[in-house]
Design an enzyme around this catalytic site. Structure first.
Site, PDB file in Angstrom:
ATOM      1  N   LYS A   1     -25.147  25.329  48.397  1.00 31.50           N
ATOM      2  CA  LYS A   1     -24.263  26.278  49.083  1.00 31.50           C
ATOM      3  C   LYS A   1     -24.313  27.657  48.454  1.00 31.50           C
ATOM      4  CE  LYS A   1     -21.178  23.052  51.341  1.00 31.50           C
ATOM      5  NZ  LYS A   1     -19.864  22.427  51.460  1.00 31.50           N
TER       6      LYS A   1
ATOM      7  N   LYS B   1     -29.969  16.921  56.862  1.00 30.78           N
ATOM      8  CA  LYS B   1     -28.804  16.241  57.432  1.00 30.78           C
ATOM      9  C   LYS B   1     -28.123  17.097  58.489  1.00 30.78           C
ATOM     10  CE  LYS B   1     -24.772  17.517  54.789  1.00 30.78           C
ATOM     11  NZ  LYS B   1     -23.393  17.161  54.724  1.00 30.78           N
TER      12      LYS B   1
ATOM     13  N   LYS C   1     -22.249  20.815  59.650  1.00 27.69           N
ATOM     14  CA  LYS C   1     -21.304  21.700  60.340  1.00 27.69           C
ATOM     15  C   LYS C   1     -21.706  23.148  60.207  1.00 27.69           C
ATOM     16  CE  LYS C   1     -17.105  19.385  59.058  1.00 27.69           C
ATOM     17  NZ  LYS C   1     -16.274  19.461  57.906  1.00 27.69           N
TER      18      LYS C   1
HETATM   19  P1  ATP Z   1     -21.310  20.794  55.683  1.00 26.14           P
HETATM   20  O1  ATP Z   1     -22.267  20.308  56.690  1.00 26.14           O
HETATM   21  O2  ATP Z   1     -20.831  22.166  55.933  1.00 26.14           O
HETATM   22  O3  ATP Z   1     -21.749  20.515  54.284  1.00 26.14           O
HETATM   23  P2  ATP Z   1     -20.055  18.462  56.222  1.00 26.14           P
HETATM   24  O4  ATP Z   1     -20.478  18.282  57.625  1.00 26.14           O
HETATM   25  O5  ATP Z   1     -20.755  17.715  55.132  1.00 26.14           O
HETATM   26  O6  ATP Z   1     -20.005  19.949  55.901  1.00 26.14           O
HETATM   27  P3  ATP Z   1     -17.539  17.587  55.140  1.00 26.14           P
HETATM   28  O7  ATP Z   1     -16.153  17.909  55.471  1.00 26.14           O
HETATM   29  O8  ATP Z   1     -18.052  18.133  53.877  1.00 26.14           O
HETATM   30  O9  ATP Z   1     -18.503  18.074  56.253  1.00 26.14           O
HETATM   31  O10 ATP Z   1     -17.756  16.013  55.198  1.00 26.14           O
HETATM   32  C1  ATP Z   1     -16.888  15.079  55.760  1.00 26.14           C
HETATM   33  C2  ATP Z   1     -17.476  13.681  55.657  1.00 26.14           C
HETATM   34  O11 ATP Z   1     -18.606  13.552  56.524  1.00 26.14           O
HETATM   35  C3  ATP Z   1     -17.984  13.325  54.265  1.00 26.14           C
HETATM   36  O12 ATP Z   1     -17.612  11.999  53.948  1.00 26.14           O
HETATM   37  C4  ATP Z   1     -19.478  13.427  54.384  1.00 26.14           C
HETATM   38  O13 ATP Z   1     -20.128  12.571  53.485  1.00 26.14           O
HETATM   39  C5  ATP Z   1     -19.715  13.009  55.820  1.00 26.14           C
HETATM   40  N1  ATP Z   1     -20.936  13.586  56.380  1.00 26.14           N
HETATM   41  C6  ATP Z   1     -21.216  14.906  56.519  1.00 26.14           C
HETATM   42  N2  ATP Z   1     -22.422  15.099  57.081  1.00 26.14           N
HETATM   43  C7  ATP Z   1     -22.927  13.865  57.340  1.00 26.14           C
HETATM   44  C8  ATP Z   1     -24.133  13.386  57.947  1.00 26.14           C
HETATM   45  N3  ATP Z   1     -25.062  14.211  58.408  1.00 26.14           N
HETATM   46  N4  ATP Z   1     -24.309  12.042  58.039  1.00 26.14           N
HETATM   47  C9  ATP Z   1     -23.373  11.194  57.596  1.00 26.14           C
HETATM   48  N5  ATP Z   1     -22.207  11.569  57.015  1.00 26.14           N
HETATM   49  C10 ATP Z   1     -21.976  12.885  56.883  1.00 26.14           C
HETATM   50  N1  LTN Z   2     -16.214  17.272  49.171  1.00 28.55           N
HETATM   51  C1  LTN Z   2     -15.983  16.509  50.369  1.00 28.55           C
HETATM   52  C2  LTN Z   2     -14.599  16.662  50.926  1.00 28.55           C
HETATM   53  C3  LTN Z   2     -13.595  16.097  50.002  1.00 28.55           C
HETATM   54  C4  LTN Z   2     -13.399  14.726  49.690  1.00 28.55           C
HETATM   55  C5  LTN Z   2     -12.305  14.702  48.762  1.00 28.55           C
HETATM   56  C6  LTN Z   2     -14.025  13.539  50.086  1.00 28.55           C
HETATM   57  C7  LTN Z   2     -12.687  16.810  49.278  1.00 28.55           C
HETATM   58  N2  LTN Z   2     -11.908  15.965  48.550  1.00 28.55           N
HETATM   59  C8  LTN Z   2     -11.856  13.501  48.227  1.00 28.55           C
HETATM   60  C9  LTN Z   2     -13.559  12.347  49.532  1.00 28.55           C
HETATM   61  C10 LTN Z   2     -12.491  12.343  48.613  1.00 28.55           C
HETATM   62  C11 LTN Z   2     -17.020  16.976  51.351  1.00 28.55           C
HETATM   63  O1  LTN Z   2     -17.458  18.072  51.283  1.00 28.55           O
HETATM   64  N3  LTN Z   2     -17.380  16.132  52.268  1.00 28.55           N
END
Ligand code: ATP
Ligand code: LTN
Length: 327
Positions: free
Chosen positions: A111, A194, A197
């Site tokens: 990031k 992956k 968002k």
């Molecule tokens: P960003 O894409 O901006 O890093 P994010 O999509 O990972 O954000 P988070 O809020 O960080 O969103 O993640 C929420 C949950 O979704 C977490 O448990 C993360 O492991 C899961 N997750 C995120 N992206 C994926 C993916 N492509 N496949 C499976 N699980 C995912």
């Molecule tokens: N870092 C995680 C979001 C997150 C989280 C947590 C997940 C913040 N606190 C505690 C599990 C438990 C992410 O970016 N997906």
């Protein structure tokens, strides 16, 4: 009863990676565990946010979690910034983790070096300390997350073990729980990365609230490869394997077994789109209902925050006492 805790950031639109990698699992766990789920708005502040958008996203994400099935009666559902123990314990965590450990976090490296990041906040660097506080405040046994969070759960365990060995038994050591299917949903156009968002609107990302016709189109245009064999092999056939994983996460059938049912890519794409649409339809309908009454959502979140605070206050008091702070 075994306690589960997990969090999700209100930092953009939810995609099917979030849904299949994390939320579907949260939903199932409510029946058998004492579940605590959190919208981590403080984590979202590590990257710059528009205040109005953040407020809206926070409410919408809570509504989406409820639409997926998270039940504020059965589980504790709350917003991180409404429980003041989170940033308070985070300071103790920051003083228990080293600069070197934080520097090794791949999420920080990713990031902080993105072209779109013009300002690297100190919060982005210390982010895992706040995440450790989130988890440890609830004496959490199990943390259901997608595969990308493995390293953050590991560092939480290291911090907890270090704290316990320095100051005496204080925290429960948590374990991660990564789902067998859907743990790593890849971008439909770039199956080597992956689904994310932060990509924003893109043909490779399928959003939970997306128009269903568009969902179908995105699957029909998913990247596969030029040889025509349907086989589950992530290394050699990432695009096809991604479709099989998504279909598997929706149907519960193993991807290898599904592969044997197809001879061509076309029908695999069509069936995967259909399975995803079946999962999304009821979620979208329920979301529409909840979105009509944001005041009720805010009320439910306040109730959730009170329940969360009742647990977190005890654990913070224990940690403060053990570390030598006045009560
Ligand atoms: P960003 O894409 O901006 O890093 P994010 O999509 O990972 O954000 P988070 O809020 O960080 O969103 O993640 C929420 C949950 O979704 C977490 O448990 C993360 O492991 C899961 N997750 C995120 N992206 C994926 C993916 N492509 N496949 C499976 N699980 C995912
Ligand atoms: N870092 C995680 C979001 C997150 C989280 C947590 C997940 C913040 N606190 C505690 C599990 C438990 C992410 O970016 N997906």
């Amino acid at each position: 009863m075994t306690r589960v805790f997990s969090g999700i950031q209100p930092s953009g639109e939810l995609h099917i990676g979030n849904l299949l990698g994390a939320l579907v699992n949260w939903n199932k766990m409510q029946d058998d565990y004492d579940a605590v789920f959190c919208v981590v708005d403080l984590h979202a502040l590590t990257l710059r946010q528009d205040p109005e958008v953040l407020r809206k996203n926070t409410i919408a994400l809570a509504q989406l979690l409820m639409a997926v099935g998270i039940d504020p009666e059965r589980s504790v559902l709350f917003v991180q910034s409404q429980v003041p123990q989170h940033p308070q314990l985070a300071w103790l965590m920051e003083c228990t983790v080293s600069y070197g450990e934080l520097s090794r976090m791949t999420a920080f490296k990713d990031k902080s070096t993105r072209d779109s990041t013009d300002f690297v906040s100190a919060g982005l660097f210390t982010y895992p300390a706040l995440q450790a506080a989130d988890i440890l405040l609830y004496d959490t046994d199990v943390v259901p997350v997608g595969d990308d969070q493995r390293q953050h759960i590991e560092i939480t365990r290291d911090i907890a073990e270090r704290f316990n060995s320095r100051y005496g038994e204080t925290f429960v050591i948590p374990e991660h729980r990564i789902p067998p299917a859907g743990a790593r949903v890849m971008d439909l156009q770039h199956p080597d990365r992956k689904m994310s968002k932060s990509e924003g609107e893109s043909p490779g990302t399928v959003f939970v609230l997306e128009d269903l016709k568009k969902v179908e189109k995105k699957f029909k245009r998913a990247v596969t490869d030029s040889d025509m064999e349907v086989r589950y092999d992530i290394e050699a056939k990432p695009g096809v394997s991604n479709l099989l994983s998504i279909l598997s996460a929706c149907t519960g059938t193993a991807p290898e077994e599904l592969a044997a049912e197809y001879e061509q890519y076309g029908p695999l794409k069509g069936d995967t789109a259909e399975a995803v649409i079946e999962v999304l339809k009821p979620i979208q309908a329920r979301f529409e209902e909840l979105a009509a009454d944001p005041a009720e959502t805010e009320r439910l979140l306040k109730v959730g925050a009170d329940k969360a605070e009742a647990i977190a206050a005890d654990v913070l008091a224990r940690a403060k006492r053990n570390v030598g702070l006045l009560g």
